[in-house]
Design a protein around this motif. Structure first.
Motif, short mmCIF file in Angstrom:
data_model
loop_
_atom_site.label_atom_id
_atom_site.label_comp_id
_atom_site.label_asym_id
_atom_site.label_seq_id
_atom_site.Cartn_x
_atom_site.Cartn_y
_atom_site.Cartn_z
N GLN A 28 -86.30 -51.98 -47.09
CA GLN A 28 -86.05 -53.31 -47.64
C GLN A 28 -86.91 -53.57 -48.86
O GLN A 28 -86.46 -54.18 -49.85
CB GLN A 28 -86.31 -54.37 -46.56
N TRP A 29 -88.17 -53.10 -48.80
CA TRP A 29 -89.07 -53.28 -49.95
C TRP A 29 -88.56 -52.51 -51.17
O TRP A 29 -88.62 -53.00 -52.30
CB TRP A 29 -90.47 -52.84 -49.57
N ASN A 30 -88.04 -51.29 -50.91
CA ASN A 30 -87.47 -50.51 -52.01
C ASN A 30 -86.27 -51.23 -52.62
O ASN A 30 -86.09 -51.27 -53.85
CB ASN A 30 -87.08 -49.12 -51.52
N TRP A 65 -88.78 -51.80 -43.09
CA TRP A 65 -89.38 -52.69 -44.09
C TRP A 65 -89.59 -51.97 -45.43
O TRP A 65 -89.46 -52.58 -46.50
CB TRP A 65 -90.71 -53.22 -43.58
N GLU A 66 -89.89 -50.67 -45.35
CA GLU A 66 -90.07 -49.91 -46.58
C GLU A 66 -88.75 -49.82 -47.35
O GLU A 66 -88.72 -49.96 -48.59
CB GLU A 66 -90.58 -48.51 -46.25
N GLN A 98 -87.60 -53.99 -54.58
CA GLN A 98 -88.13 -53.50 -55.84
C GLN A 98 -87.00 -53.13 -56.81
O GLN A 98 -87.07 -53.40 -58.02
CB GLN A 98 -89.03 -52.29 -55.59
#
Length: 288
Positions: A204-206, A201-202, A209
């Protein structure tokens, strides 16, 4: 011989002496009772003899006629005499048995005489005045020893129970610890899985972003280009004009500007086309 065996032998000797005294007393009573029975038997025999003589006299007097009461009385006395003789025989046998037991106990007493003599020699080395006091003291010591042994046995049993209870607690503790370790292992596995999912998820979040940053940059570029086009189209921002960040209205103004210029270009092209056609007509007339 150990001290305990010696004391036990002394106690048995004392018990045998007491039994011997009881047997002597009982034998004396039986002997006296036997003497009384013998005397009574002699009396009954004398009575029976007198009864027979009296019966003979009566028979002679009544010439072989006897009364029923005399006959019954004689039979009763004879029956009593026979019962007494049987009782005397039984008591004689019992007396013989008592004598036999007395002899056996005397032999056993002789067997333990050396122990008593030894006690008498030991007695001279102690503060006691007789053998019975010494034996009683030793019996008390044995009783105390037995009590202490029994107490020690109870303590040992209690300790064994405590050991079993302690072992049971240890087993329960180990089982609980094993269960907690298994639970901890499961939690660690779930934690690793959660960390792995969090990493995904991190990432994907990056990516989101980064995409958002690109979109924001593109949006900024579009906004800046729109503002430039708006200003090139004669638009005014700030006081008396549009807001610098009102991109939609700026695009609307640019759209209107382009439509106006498109109409002007079309009108101009139509006018130029008409003029070109007019010039061609004039040229043809001049040629003619």
């Amino acid at each position: 011989m150990t001290g305990r065996e010696f004391i036990a032998a002394q106690m048995e000797l004392r018990q045998m002496e007491r039994d011997r005294e009881q047997l002597k007393q009982k034998a004396h009573e039986r002997k006296q009772y036997l003497i009384d029975l013998h005397r009574r038997n002699e009396e009954l025999k004398q009575i029976a003899k007198e009864a027979r003589e009296q019966r003979f006299k009566l028979e002679m007097f009544f010439r072989d006629e006897e009364t029923e009461s005399d006959r019954l009385m004689a039979e009763k006395e004879m029956k009593e005499a026979l019962e007494k003789e049987a009782e005397i025989q039984r008591l004689k046998e019992e007396c013989e048995e008592l004598k036999k037991r007395k002899q056996e106990m005397q032999l056993q007493t002789l067997k333990y005489i050396p122990y008593r003599e030894f006690l008498e020699r030991v007695l001279k080395l102690t503060k006691f005045t007789n053998v019975d006091e010494l034996a009683g003291y030793l019996e008390n010591l044995l009783y105390i020893r037995d009590q202490l042994y029994q107490r020690e046995t109870q303590v040992q049993e209690h300790m064994e129970q405590q050991k079993k209870a302690c072992q049971s607690l240890k087993d329960n503790h180990n089982l609980l610890l094993l269960q907690k370790n298994n639970h901890l292992s499961q939690l660690q596995t779930e934690l690793e899985k959660a960390r792995s999912e969090a990493l995904i998820w991190e990432r994907q979040w990056n990516q989101i972003q980064e995409t958002a940053a690109k979109k924001t940059l593109e949006l900024g570029q579009i906004t800046y280009a729109t503002l430039n086009l708006f200003e090139m189209a004669g638009g005014v921002t700030g006081v008396g004009g549009l807001h610098i960040h009102d991109t939609e209205k700026q695009l609307e103004a640019i759209k209107n500007f382009m439509m106006d210029h498109t109409d002007i270009v079309k009108h101009y092209q139509t006018h130029m086309h008409r003029e070109a056609r007019g010039s061609k007509s004039e040229n043809k007339g001049n040629i003619k």
